[in-house]
Design an enzyme around this catalytic site. Structure first.
Site, short mmCIF file in Angstrom:
data_model
loop_
_atom_site.label_atom_id
_atom_site.label_comp_id
_atom_site.label_asym_id
_atom_site.label_seq_id
_atom_site.Cartn_x
_atom_site.Cartn_y
_atom_site.Cartn_z
N GLU A 103 -1.05 -8.60 5.05
CA GLU A 103 -0.88 -8.73 6.51
C GLU A 103 -2.20 -8.52 7.25
O GLU A 103 -2.29 -8.79 8.44
CB GLU A 103 0.20 -7.74 7.00
CG GLU A 103 -0.24 -6.31 7.21
CD GLU A 103 -0.44 -5.50 5.91
OE1 GLU A 103 -0.35 -6.07 4.81
OE2 GLU A 103 -0.73 -4.29 6.04
N CYS A 140 0.84 -1.20 0.00
CA CYS A 140 0.00 0.00 0.00
C CYS A 140 0.89 1.25 0.00
O CYS A 140 1.53 1.55 -1.00
CB CYS A 140 -0.99 -0.06 1.15
SG CYS A 140 -2.40 1.04 0.91
N HIS A 158 -3.50 -5.48 1.22
CA HIS A 158 -2.76 -5.72 2.46
C HIS A 158 -2.78 -7.20 2.84
O HIS A 158 -3.68 -7.63 3.59
CB HIS A 158 -3.43 -4.95 3.61
CG HIS A 158 -3.24 -3.47 3.56
ND1 HIS A 158 -2.24 -2.83 4.25
CD2 HIS A 158 -3.94 -2.50 2.92
CE1 HIS A 158 -2.33 -1.52 4.05
NE2 HIS A 158 -3.36 -1.29 3.24
#
Ligand SMILES: NC(=O)CC[C@H](N)C(=O)O
Length: 222
Positions: A196, A86, A194
């Site tokens: 994560e 990002c 994302h």
């Protein structure tokens, strides 16, 4: 695998990225933007999401001039691995480690939702645990995620199998539905979604886990 996660003023996904790396077995050190060197023996640099320097000027533009980015560039030029998520992807385009730019979303609105991503290639140490063609669910959260590059660059990325992920339902106007791209040596990945944030059952999805596991597996034997 030894990873460093860079922290800028305004980073807000740095700890999330560190947690995902650690869950895959990596040792992680946090590195402040004012440091001009990475810790010894780092295999992987994670550049996290957020709003580095308040997104002033352009997203990632000021971060790209920070002392640590000189070290990140040198690490990548030596063949080191870099994952930019990002705002991290925005920083990587601003440093020139990846081509193109991230423009304001086509709808001019910040978008925060889970999207479908097509895995375009499994030929990288980031994506080797997926099959090309897999569709995975990963969250996005950005206002400048609209990937732009000139037509020759887009063609080169496609011809060289360097589009890592594309959107199944383009949320932001990105050219060729591009959500993430690889460097020529396939060791630098920038992506707007994302992984994560899809790395634990508590997140509501675990489709990002395979990316971190693949990396840890590749770098354990490097
Ligand atoms: N989650 C993020 O990293 C946000 C990225 C960037 N600041 C944007 O909104 O486009």
């Amino acid at each position: 695998m030894r990873a460093a996660v860079v922290v800028f003023p305004g980073s807000n996904c740095d700890r999330d990225l560190a947690v995902a790396f650690r869950a895959s077995g990596a040792e992680v050190e946090m590195v402040w933007h004012k440091d001009s060197a990475l810790p010894e023996g780092i295999d992987m640099v994670g550049i996290p999401g957020g709003f580095s320097y308040g997104d002033y000027l352009r997203c990632g533009a000021i971060a790209a001039q920070s002392p640590i980015c000189g070290a990140v560039r040198a690490h990548a030029e030596r063949g080191g691995y870099v994952l930019g998520v990002c705002n991290g992807f925005q920083v990587l385009t601003e440093t020139g480690l990846l081509p193109g730019a991230l423009l304001r979303n086509a709808g001019l609105k910040y978008i925060c939702k889970t999207v479908g991503l097509k895995v375009e290639t499994s030929q990288s140490d980031f994506t080797s645990a997926y099959n090309a063609g897999d569709v995975i669910d990963i969250p996005i959260a950005h206002h400048d995620g609209n990937y732009f590059a000139d037509a020759d660059t887009i063609a080169r990325l496609q011809d060289e199998d360097r589009v890592a992920f594309s959107y199944t339902d383009n949320p932001n106007g990105a050219q060729a539905d591009i959500a993430g791209i690889l460097s020529p040596n396939r060791r630098v990945l920038g992506m707007m979604p994302h992984p994560e944030r899809a790395a634990d059952a508590g997140h509501g999805g675990t489709d990002g886990v395979a990316l971190f596991r693949a990396l840890a597996g590749a770098l354990a034997t490097a």
